[in-house]
Design an enzyme around this catalytic site. Structure first.
Site, PDB file in Angstrom:
ATOM      1  N   LYS A  90       0.816  -1.218   0.000  1.00  0.00           N
ATOM      2  CA  LYS A  90       0.000   0.000   0.000  1.00  0.00           C
ATOM      3  C   LYS A  90       0.849   1.268   0.000  1.00  0.00           C
ATOM      4  O   LYS A  90       0.427   2.314  -0.480  1.00  0.00           O
ATOM      5  CB  LYS A  90      -0.925   0.007   1.217  1.00  0.00           C
ATOM      6  N   GLU A 112      -9.578   5.867   2.997  1.00  0.00           N
ATOM      7  CA  GLU A 112     -10.421   4.834   3.582  1.00  0.00           C
ATOM      8  C   GLU A 112      -9.525   3.650   3.906  1.00  0.00           C
ATOM      9  O   GLU A 112      -8.465   3.492   3.305  1.00  0.00           O
ATOM     10  CB  GLU A 112     -11.503   4.411   2.590  1.00  0.00           C
ATOM     11  N   SER A 379       1.796  -9.663  -0.630  1.00  0.00           N
ATOM     12  CA  SER A 379       1.461  -8.240  -0.601  1.00  0.00           C
ATOM     13  C   SER A 379       1.688  -7.581   0.757  1.00  0.00           C
ATOM     14  O   SER A 379       1.932  -6.382   0.833  1.00  0.00           O
ATOM     15  CB  SER A 379       0.006  -8.048  -1.025  1.00  0.00           C
TER      16      SER A 379
END
Lengths: 401, 275
Positions: A90, A112, A379
């Site tokens: 991210k 969010e 990830s």
């Protein structure tokens, strides 16, 4: 293959912009600003610098020898996005968009979050670049991810509890959009996945493609050829699109997205948008969606707060219908097995999201030949999920099989 | 497109109100809130209190353009599993029960899309609905809906916002019915303050459009109603009425007490209109 999205923000029939009129101007400004700045070398250099010196890129493409031996098939490589600063992919997108926000003269950012990975990444870059930050998070997710809530607050962000609807990621997205409508003049919305109205799916993909670009260069260096298959987990789909995108035209490389099947795709408790969804408009774009026959959006379920989302990025919907990528489900149970498998064989505790990709790799690898190459996108790391994993496995590592 | 402007009840209502020299009162309610039969009774009350047109909100799971008051109304209505086709059927029942003012269906795009654009427009027209508002369908994406509306003599009412800027001209050039001007940035909900440049914004839209203009989002008391009466052709009141319906919901839900609940709504609306 044609370059997507087209001038209407579409990937084939998917994508577009389905938002209240109040946001249209902001989205057009964002698109203009992104196209202008992303063409400037010093903008790209600032992002490259932060990714390298701050986040710690490039991340390794690690040969998982013990996992490979355990599964007895394809040679498995892990793309270690879990080794990024803040522990997940991210941060790639958060750095890119926060630098963009600064260029656009914005001083406030909003985001969010579901599992908290994007929220933590946004809070982190806000601290780094001196921006005010609010993160919207469903109450249910705040309960499931207490540690990440604390981390965001420690980083100076305000965490805004979302109490509408299902109190999870879907509603956090709605509330962030609603807040943005009201504060569109001075606030930049760092959208966390490859979802939402154009230009977000394109921007997020572009900032995440570094995963696939690095993987390509690394596997060519290590093996002298491209992999036979790539596996990545898919909620909204940002890590997967970042990994897939540079390989889309390499037709021999199988691209496989693994979505959360929760308690099973034949139950009502899953987040298998591709397996069980249909075309519809949701949160600003036309894509696959979990919905009833009347067009009401259905609640999604996954053990992973980052994957229980009823929608998916429009570019994935395009890749599915174009039969360029495959999308398969993995259940909560399989994901928990994936956590244990990777932990025991490689000493790496994956995030529950990534564990879905591991779970499918564990099925796929044995069916592949020993001379074949399988890349799994790891990830994120599992620190944030340890408590949840413990709850599910009965609280004691003795009982873990 | 021109053909849709003939004999549409929305056009007639604006023409009549312009002759009288007063803005149309355009209330909004969520269909099926707090329960389907009450909707028809509330519509009768709104018409008796001088509503010149009414917006019938289709309840939706993810109402992006709406604030908490209308979100909660959607949740209440969805407990009755109200669909867009049922909303249209309720409009038809209201007609049969004697409600004559024009109806506008307000729905997010996905329920329209899943039910079928053509089917929705056809059934809406047959039920005596005169127009549609689709708040998450900007003009770049509204081609299929606009075509179907035109075919069935319905107006697809566009929204323009204070942030629309250069888009205003493009939006109004394709508009039919009237132009819905959003009073402020933000979602629906009662508010004390409007966008700073609101008067200038309304003037810009008026100059660009030959159609009537209505204002909505946030008008919740008599003073605000009066302030905009002089400059707009129509005034939409949504959250304030839905909030009153919410307060009266326990009474409306009970057949024995419904009359008292309706009386509360009547008093509220008359007060809002300064009567």
């Amino acid at each position: 293959m044609k370059q997507w999205p087209d001038e209407h923000g579409r990937f084939g029939q998917f994508g577009g912009r389905y938002v209240p009129e109040t946001l249209m101007n902001a989205l057009m400004e964002l698109e203009d600003a992104y196209r202008r700045y992303s063409a400037e070398p010093d903008f790209q250099e600032e992002i490259r610098y932060l990714l390298r010196e701050y986040s710690g890129r490039q991340t390794p493409l690690y040969y998982a020898k013990r996992l490979t031996e355990e599964l007895g098939g394809a040679k498995i490589y892990l793309k270690r996005e879990d080794l990024n600063h803040t522990g997940a992919h991210k941060i790639n997108n958060a750095i890119g968009q926060a630098v963009l926000a600064k260029r656009m003269g914005k001083t406030k950012i909003i985001a969010e979050t579901g599992a908290g990975q994007h929220g933590v990444a946004s809070a982190t870059v806000a601290a780094l670049l001196g921006l005010e930050c609010k993160v919207f998070m469903g109450e249910e997710d705040m309960r499931r991810q207490k540690l990440n809530v604390f981390r965001m607050r420690l980083l100076g962000a305000e965490v805004v509890p979302v109490t509408s609807g299902t109190r999870t990621l879907k509603d956090a997205c709605n509330e962030t959009l609603r807040y943005w409508v009201s504060h569109v003049q001075d606030t930049y919305y760092i959208l966390g996945s490859a979802t939402g109205p154009h230009p977000y799916p394109m921007i997020v993909r572009d900032f995440q493609r570094i995963i696939g670009d690095e993987t390509k260069a690394q596997i060519l260096e290590l093996e002298g050829r491209l992999p036979d298959a790539i596996v990545a987990c898919v909620g909204g789909g940002s890590n997967a699109i970042g990994m897939f995108y540079p390989f889309v035209e390499d037709q021999a490389v199988r691209l496989i997205g693994v979505e959360a099947a929760g308690h099973g795709v034949d139950t009502e408790q899953h987040a298998a948008t591709m397996s069980k969804g249909s075309h519809g408009v949701f949160q600003g774009s036309f894509s696959y969606l979990l919905q009833d026959e009347y067009g009401q959006v259905l609640p999604a379920h996954s053990i992973s707060a980052g994957l229980d989302y009823p929608g998916i990025g429009p570019e994935h919907s395009y890749l599915k219908d174009a039969e360029r990528a495959e999308y398969v489900p993995a259940t909560d149970e399989e994901a928990l097995d994936g956590v244990q498998l990777l932990s025991r064989t490689e000493g790496i505790i994956p995030a529950l999201e990534s564990a879905h990709a591991i779970a499918y790799a564990a099925k796929l690898a044995p069916q592949m030949g020993k001379d074949e190459l399988l890349v799994v996108n790891l990830s994120g790391r599992g620190d944030k999920d340890v408590e949840a994993i413990m709850e599910h496995l009965g609280g004691s590592a003795d009982g873990v099989h | 497109m021109e053909s849709t402007k003939v004999n549409n009840a929305i056009d007639e209502a604006f023409a009549a109100s312009r002759k009288r020299g007063e803005a149309l009162f355009m209330p909004f309610l969520t269909v099926g809130d707090p329960e389907p039969a009450a909707t028809i009774e509330i519509l009768k009350v709104l018409e008796e209190c001088g509503a010149g047109m009414v917006e019938l909100g289709v309840p939706y799971s993810d109402p992006l353009a709406d604030g908490p008051v209308i979100q909660r109304a959607s949740e209440r209505a969805l407990r009755h599993r109200i669909t867009i086709r049922q909303c249209i059927a309720i409009a038809k029942e209201a007609r049969e029960a004697g409600v004559t003012i024009p109806f506008i269906l307000f729905s997010y795009y996905n329920p329209v899309l899943q039910t079928g654009i053509e089917l929705v427009m056809q059934e809406a027209a047959e039920a005596g609905i005169s127009g549609l508002i689709i708040p998450d369908l900007p003009h770049e994406e509204d081609g299929p809906a606009r075509e179907a509306c035109a075919k069935h003599g319905l107006h697809l009412i566009p929204l323009v916002a204070p942030t629309s800027e250069q888009r205003i001209q493009r939006i109004v050039s394709k508009a039919s019915g009237f132009i819905y001007c959003v009073s402020s940035l933000g979602v629906t909900g009662m508010r004390a303050q409007f966008h700073d440049g609101i008067d200038q914004f309304l003037n810009t839209v008026k100059q660009a459009a030959s159609l009537p203009i209505a204002i909505g989002f946030g008008i919740s008391n008599a003073e605000q109603f009066k302030r905009f009466s002089g400059i707009c052709d129509g005034i939409v009141v949504g959250s304030a009425i839905v909030h009153q319906i919410e307060k009266s919901a326990p009474l409306l839900d009970s057949v024995a007490e419904r009359e008292r609940g309706l009386e509360q709504i009547r008093e509220f609306v008359l007060q809002l209109r300064g009567q």
